[in-house]
Motif scaffolding. Sequence first.
Motif, PDB file in Angstrom:
ATOM      1  N   ALA C  89       0.834  -1.205   0.000  1.00 38.42           N
ATOM      2  CA  ALA C  89       0.000   0.000   0.000  1.00 38.42           C
ATOM      3  C   ALA C  89       0.864   1.248   0.000  1.00 38.42           C
ATOM      4  O   ALA C  89       0.573   2.223  -0.698  1.00 38.42           O
ATOM      5  N   TYR C  92       2.584   1.760  -3.431  1.00 37.11           N
ATOM      6  CA  TYR C  92       1.674   2.307  -4.447  1.00 37.11           C
ATOM      7  C   TYR C  92       1.054   3.630  -3.993  1.00 37.11           C
ATOM      8  O   TYR C  92       0.267   4.219  -4.720  1.00 37.11           O
ATOM      9  N   THR C  94      -1.217   4.197  -1.772  1.00 43.11           N
ATOM     10  CA  THR C  94      -2.625   4.182  -1.402  1.00 43.11           C
ATOM     11  C   THR C  94      -2.699   4.011   0.110  1.00 43.11           C
ATOM     12  O   THR C  94      -1.763   3.528   0.739  1.00 43.11           O
ATOM     13  N   GLY C  95      -3.821   4.385   0.680  1.00 42.32           N
ATOM     14  CA  GLY C  95      -3.888   4.448   2.127  1.00 42.32           C
ATOM     15  C   GLY C  95      -4.087   3.127   2.843  1.00 42.32           C
ATOM     16  O   GLY C  95      -3.140   2.408   3.162  1.00 42.32           O
ATOM     17  N   VAL C 132      -4.923  -3.181  -2.976  1.00 42.41           N
ATOM     18  CA  VAL C 132      -4.243  -2.013  -2.402  1.00 42.41           C
ATOM     19  C   VAL C 132      -3.421  -1.263  -3.444  1.00 42.41           C
ATOM     20  O   VAL C 132      -2.909  -0.192  -3.158  1.00 42.41           O
ATOM     21  N   THR C 133      -3.259  -1.815  -4.661  1.00 44.34           N
ATOM     22  CA  THR C 133      -2.484  -1.070  -5.659  1.00 44.34           C
ATOM     23  C   THR C 133      -3.272   0.115  -6.186  1.00 44.34           C
ATOM     24  O   THR C 133      -2.683   1.103  -6.624  1.00 44.34           O
ATOM     25  N   GLY C 134      -4.606   0.008  -6.191  1.00 46.46           N
ATOM     26  CA  GLY C 134      -5.414   1.092  -6.738  1.00 46.46           C
ATOM     27  C   GLY C 134      -5.281   1.234  -8.239  1.00 46.46           C
ATOM     28  O   GLY C 134      -5.680   2.243  -8.812  1.00 46.46           O
ATOM     29  N   ARG C 135      -4.703   0.214  -8.900  1.00 42.05           N
ATOM     30  CA  ARG C 135      -4.507   0.283 -10.350  1.00 42.05           C
ATOM     31  C   ARG C 135      -5.750  -0.239 -11.078  1.00 42.05           C
ATOM     32  O   ARG C 135      -6.345  -1.229 -10.647  1.00 42.05           O
TER      33      ARG C 135
END
Lengths: 242, 218, 210
Positions: C89, C92, C94-95, C132-135
């Motif tokens: 996380a 990348y 992200t929170g 958790v990558t947010g991709r």
Amino acid sequence: MSIWEYANPKKFMQTSAWLLPWAVGLTVLCLGIGLIWGFFFTPDDYKQGATVKIIYIHVPAAMMAINVWVMMLVTSLIWIVRRHHVSALAAKAAAPIGLTFTLIALVTGAFWGQPMWGTWWAWDPRLTSFLVLCLFYLGYIALWQAVENPDTAADLTGVLCVVGSVFAMLSRYAVNFWNQGLHQGASLSMDAKENVSDVFWLPLLICIAGFVLLFIALVLMRTRTEIRTRRAQALMARERLA
Amino acid sequence: MIALLIRDLRLAFRTGGGFGLGLAFFLLVAVLVPLGVGPEGGTLGKIAPGILWVGALLACLLSLDRIFALDFEDGSLDLLATSPLPMEGAVAVKSLAHWLVTGLPLTLAAPALGILLNLPPAGYGWLVLSLALGTPALSVIGTFGAALTVGLKRGGLLLSLLVLPLYVPTLIFGAEVVKRGAAGMEVATPLALLAAITAGAAGLLPFASAAAIRVNLR
Amino acid sequence: MEMVVTDLAVARGGLVVLEGVGFTLRPGQALVLRGPNGIGKTTLLRTLAGLQPPVAGRASVPAESLAYSSHADGLKATLTAAENLVFWASVYGTGTVEAALAGMNLLSLRDRRAANLSAGQKRRLGLARLLVTGRPIWVLDEPTVSLDTASVALFAGVVRAHLAAGGAALIATHIDLGLDEAEILDLSPFRAAPGAFAHGPDRGFAEAFG
């Protein structure tokens, strides 16, 4: 036609097949004349006696030991930048030759040093530098051997050669700093005071030319072998797949 | 990047081994050399700078193959390579983590081993300073070697063969600083050269290491 | 956030395995890659993920939009499940990892070390990393290995939610995920002719190796 045409393996095989007999012939001629002249038709040194004659092998071998590494650096850079396979294979082919020249320089140096300095080995900067150079060659060759995929091996050894060159220069400087040494100055240079005397000069020059030609002949032969090996491997891989 | 540093340090602490092993090896060298050389204080004091530097160098070498090997095996190196973290940065962080776990403890432990080897009093400050300046270069150069050999089945021995010649300048200048310092001579030149090698290696080698990693992941 | 692949050729060990591969992956779309073992699914996915260069053709993937998941989970055995995720996380940027843990049903295992997880639990943790990558574009290589049927259904639900949120997924798998909306791309027609060698710009080499 650009010079890169010769990097085409097919073209390289043709050109080298034509070039190789000439290189071998000239090597035999130069080394024959240079060594016979040097060994039998030059006077003994007034201080060093007949041991001085080892110069005809020692100096050319030492010069080539360094020049081969420079050639490997150039061919590695050509591979990294232009991806010519012949270039990478030439670097691979040159390394064991360079190692052999380094070992010849070290061994003849020991034979020369024993009567002159009274010792086979001294931690003199030049000697130490050559020992370090020898280790660089060993590492480079070992990396080629260890990596299976030829393109990966070419990339990794190329990077190692570039980084190694920088560190080899640093080592040379560091070793000079570390010990001032026994070794005489350069045998050949533009500065006349340092040079060996005239009677030794011409046969030595011929011997150096002979060693350069010897290297060219050997590297052409070995590169041809490497290209054929790659071809054989590629054909076998295709057989397995089909 | 900080996350990677924290993760690597945490892994080193939890797994153990890597952390203490280098130190124990360093101690063993300092104990074994007098047993081999003899107990005369004069002789030991004379060779102490060299022995301490060679010992630190070999102790560093011991843990190099772990820098990338575990990440390569469990696939996290692939995942790191596809993450937004630049590979150059990841490699630099890995060198830093290796130094914090090996180089720094060796530097701090060195004076104690200097006593064992009868290092002259003037040498202690220079010993710590030279190791503090020089061991980062050992970690960075070692990371380059580890990057070249990652993925090779028996890379350990090859790694030593590749890295040791690259260690020559660092070793020479580092030991020279201690030798001169112990003898009360000026040390500015070798010290500056040692710092220059470390700075140069830390600034440039991560690019070569990252290139090697990318080639090896292909 | 479209991935467009045109006339792509990929190589493994210097031999071209696939050539002429082309497809478009749009937001909200899932594409399942099929094909026998050894056809080059993993090689294709690694090429798309940027781990190896293509031999020919191009894959245009919007920068910073792709999350890759390989056979291996990339888990650290001595870190807890949550710590493993927190690391990715923060890489990348992200929170939180709570949603990811909940999504793959790992909340009760959050403080257990990865070494003490079962193979299926490890796999779920590895897949939670995607969350958790947010991709937006997921590139997945055999994501369901060692998952039981309940976990496969759970994972299919996660993928479906990802698609609904405008994401896309490219999945190489042998089993039926239960993603009815997914399109299927059979790679068999793209198998390269034997003897095609990958030697980059140095065409002369292939010629000499004829």
